[in-house]
Design a protein around this motif. Structure first.
Motif, PDB file in Angstrom:
ATOM      1  N   GLU A  49       0.830  -1.213   0.000  1.00  0.00           N
ATOM      2  CA  GLU A  49       0.000   0.000   0.000  1.00  0.00           C
ATOM      3  C   GLU A  49       0.861   1.259   0.000  1.00  0.00           C
ATOM      4  N   LEU A  50       1.974   1.222   0.737  1.00  0.00           N
ATOM      5  CA  LEU A  50       2.845   2.401   0.801  1.00  0.00           C
ATOM      6  C   LEU A  50       3.551   2.655  -0.525  1.00  0.00           C
ATOM      7  N   THR A  51       3.777   1.637  -1.324  1.00  0.00           N
ATOM      8  CA  THR A  51       4.457   1.832  -2.610  1.00  0.00           C
ATOM      9  C   THR A  51       3.602   2.633  -3.584  1.00  0.00           C
ATOM     10  N   THR A  52       2.298   2.684  -3.344  1.00  0.00           N
ATOM     11  CA  THR A  52       1.419   3.444  -4.231  1.00  0.00           C
ATOM     12  C   THR A  52       1.451   4.937  -3.927  1.00  0.00           C
ATOM     13  N   THR A  57       4.593  12.259   0.249  1.00  0.00           N
ATOM     14  CA  THR A  57       3.389  12.097   1.061  1.00  0.00           C
ATOM     15  C   THR A  57       3.777  12.029   2.537  1.00  0.00           C
ATOM     16  N   ARG A  58       2.996  12.712   3.377  1.00  0.00           N
ATOM     17  CA  ARG A  58       3.239  12.639   4.817  1.00  0.00           C
ATOM     18  C   ARG A  58       2.835  11.252   5.317  1.00  0.00           C
ATOM     19  N   THR A  59       3.745  10.636   6.033  1.00  0.00           N
ATOM     20  CA  THR A  59       3.452   9.325   6.603  1.00  0.00           C
ATOM     21  C   THR A  59       3.763   9.352   8.100  1.00  0.00           C
ATOM     22  N   MET A  76       9.413   2.102   4.769  1.00  0.00           N
ATOM     23  CA  MET A  76       9.637   0.993   3.842  1.00  0.00           C
ATOM     24  C   MET A  76      10.790   0.106   4.330  1.00  0.00           C
ATOM     25  N   THR A  77      11.855   0.730   4.812  1.00  0.00           N
ATOM     26  CA  THR A  77      12.993  -0.022   5.331  1.00  0.00           C
ATOM     27  C   THR A  77      12.590  -0.854   6.544  1.00  0.00           C
ATOM     28  N   GLU A  78      11.815  -0.265   7.451  1.00  0.00           N
ATOM     29  CA  GLU A  78      11.357  -0.998   8.630  1.00  0.00           C
ATOM     30  C   GLU A  78      10.469  -2.181   8.243  1.00  0.00           C
TER      31      GLU A  78
END
Length: 118
Positions: A49-52, A57-59, A76-78
């Motif tokens: 979902e995060l790859t989209t 974008t604020r995360t 993403m690394t985590e």
């Protein structure tokens, strides 16, 4: 040559106890495997979902009941780290599961031999 009944009884009881203990451990390992599979699947779905998202974008990362702003690359690394750790843990748990299953089978076979020899 015959083994005394008292000795057979002791061996029989020890094998029964070993089977019960190994089955308890096996159940625990199976539960841990399910938990790790769920953790891995959750991390993979979250990463997908995060790859989209756009890179700007604020995360936010959940820390207990709070959310802390975190870079997308850090998240993403985590998630990658979680997946790798879950795969390693699953591999270790699978080895433990196979070992316990082998122990249970060997103990059951030994019990069969004892009961059939009488």
């Amino acid at each position: 040559m015959s083994i005394p009944n008292e000795t057979l009884r002791k061996v029989f009881i020890e094998l029964q106890n070993k089977i019960v203990e190994d089955n308890r451990k096996l159940t625990s390992v199976k539960t841990q495997i399910q938990t790790k599979e769920r953790e891995k699947r959750l991390a993979e779905l979250t990463k997908r979902e995060l790859t989209t998202l756009d890179s700007d974008t604020r995360t936010y990362k959940s820390v207990g009941k709070a959310f802390i702003k975190t870079d997308l690359s850090v998240l993403m690394t985590e998630l990658d780290t979680r997946v790798v750790k879950a795969e390693k843990d699953l591999n270790d748990l699978d080895k433990t599961k196979k070992h316990l299953e082998r122990n249970v089978n060997e103990s059951q076979n030994a019990l069969r031999e004892i009961t059939s020899s009488r």
